[in-house]
Motif scaffolding. Structure first.
Motif, short mmCIF file in Angstrom:
data_model
loop_
_atom_site.label_atom_id
_atom_site.label_comp_id
_atom_site.label_asym_id
_atom_site.label_seq_id
_atom_site.Cartn_x
_atom_site.Cartn_y
_atom_site.Cartn_z
N VAL A 1 -6.19 -0.58 4.92
CA VAL A 1 -6.33 0.56 5.83
C VAL A 1 -5.24 0.46 6.88
O VAL A 1 -5.13 -0.59 7.56
N LYS A 2 -4.44 1.49 7.02
CA LYS A 2 -3.34 1.50 7.98
C LYS A 2 -3.38 2.80 8.78
O LYS A 2 -3.99 3.79 8.39
N ARG A 3 -2.69 2.75 9.91
CA ARG A 3 -2.62 3.93 10.77
C ARG A 3 -1.34 4.72 10.50
O ARG A 3 -0.32 4.14 10.09
N THR A 4 -1.40 6.00 10.74
CA THR A 4 -0.23 6.87 10.62
C THR A 4 0.93 6.31 11.43
O THR A 4 0.75 5.90 12.58
N GLY A 5 2.12 6.27 10.79
CA GLY A 5 3.31 5.78 11.46
C GLY A 5 3.60 4.30 11.27
O GLY A 5 4.71 3.84 11.56
N GLU A 6 2.62 3.55 10.78
CA GLU A 6 2.84 2.12 10.56
C GLU A 6 3.77 1.89 9.37
O GLU A 6 3.83 2.70 8.44
N LYS A 7 4.44 0.78 9.38
CA LYS A 7 5.24 0.35 8.24
C LYS A 7 4.33 -0.50 7.36
O LYS A 7 3.67 -1.43 7.85
N VAL A 8 4.28 -0.17 6.08
CA VAL A 8 3.32 -0.82 5.17
C VAL A 8 4.08 -1.48 4.03
O VAL A 8 5.00 -0.90 3.45
N PHE A 9 3.68 -2.70 3.73
CA PHE A 9 4.27 -3.45 2.62
C PHE A 9 3.20 -3.71 1.57
O PHE A 9 2.16 -4.28 1.86
N LEU A 10 3.49 -3.30 0.34
CA LEU A 10 2.62 -3.64 -0.79
C LEU A 10 3.40 -4.58 -1.70
O LEU A 10 4.53 -4.27 -2.09
N GLU A 11 2.78 -5.71 -2.03
CA GLU A 11 3.48 -6.73 -2.81
C GLU A 11 2.90 -6.83 -4.21
O GLU A 11 1.70 -6.71 -4.42
N CYS A 12 3.79 -7.06 -5.16
CA CYS A 12 3.40 -7.25 -6.56
C CYS A 12 4.12 -8.46 -7.11
O CYS A 12 5.34 -8.61 -6.91
N VAL A 13 3.38 -9.31 -7.80
CA VAL A 13 3.96 -10.52 -8.37
C VAL A 13 3.54 -10.63 -9.83
O VAL A 13 2.37 -10.42 -10.16
N GLN A 14 4.51 -10.95 -10.71
CA GLN A 14 4.19 -11.19 -12.12
C GLN A 14 4.70 -12.58 -12.50
O GLN A 14 5.69 -13.06 -11.96
N ASP A 15 3.98 -13.17 -13.46
CA ASP A 15 4.27 -14.57 -13.79
C ASP A 15 4.88 -14.74 -15.17
O ASP A 15 4.86 -15.83 -15.75
#
Lengths: 111, 113
Positions: free
Chosen positions: A12-26
């Motif tokens: 959950v983030k607020r409008t205007g925030e910078k958001v990072f979504l991370e994905c890792v594969q092995d």
């Protein structure tokens, strides 16, 4: 078994925030993808990468950027989150074969 | 741009009946057509795929047919079971870098017993 993991299941983030979504594969896959999934719209491709530091725009790149500094990790960045970016975000990876393997998804809510 | 149309958006069948989902694609360069199944709250998983040099492929109760001339492909599920209830997505490869997919909007299949 191929394992694709995403950093958060719910965010959950607020409008205007910078958001990072991370994905890792092995599985040492060259190709990685970010999709967003919305009811009635299916999976829409945001960005993909076919090698470290390489990226290609998908169908809906506006408002997003990506980073791939290491082969196993592909990050999706929302520079300034907006409410219309509330969605389920799915990461996938693909090696030399045809199949794309999906992560469990991150449900992002922007308030 | 390229797109994939998928029909129907919802499909309800009785257990034991057959189900057919149809997709059309626009990019004549597409050469790979997978079908993914997504159960509620889970990630999409590949159930069957077909390449453009093949007209039909079968795996137990599931089959896919491809008509390259007409640019459409279909998923056939026979003897449906309640556990087949899910959202099904078709997809087609797009020419960018040869690795990306464009997905249809999905079909929600409900199998009632």
């Amino acid at each position: 078994d191929v394992k694709v993991t995403q950093s958060s299941r719910y965010l959950v983030k607020r409008t205007g925030e910078k958001v990072f979504l991370e994905c890792v594969q092995d599985m040492d896959h060259e190709n990685m993808f970010w999709y967003r999934q919305d009811p009635g719209l299916g999976l829409r491709l945001i960005y993909f990468s076919y090698d470290v530091k390489m990226k290609e725009k998908g169908d809906i790149p506006e408002g997003y950027s990506v980073s791939r500094e290491k082969k196993e990790r592909f990050s999706l960045i929302l520079e300034s989150a907006s409410t219309n970016q509330t969605s389920m975000y799915l990461c996938a990876s693909k090696g030399s074969g045809d199949e794309q393997y999906f992560g469990p998804g991150t449900r992002l809510t922007v308030t | 741009g390229e797109n994939v149309e998928q029909h129907p958006s919802t499909l309800s069948v009785q257990e034991g009946d057959s189900a057919v989902i149809k997709c059309t694609y626009s990019d004549s360069a597409s050469n790979y057509f997978p079908w993914y199944k997504q159960e509620l709250g889970k990630r999409p998983q590949l159930i069957i795929d077909i390449r453009s040099n093949v007209g039909e492929k079968k795996d137990q109760r599931i089959a896919v047919t491809l008509n390259k001339t007409a640019k459409h492909f279909s998923l056939h599920i026979t003897e449906t079971q309640p556990e087949d209830s899910a959202v099904y997505f078709c997809a087609a490869s797009i020419k960018q870098a040869g690795t990306a997919l464009i997905f249809g909007k999905g079909t929600t299949l409900s199998v009632s017993s």
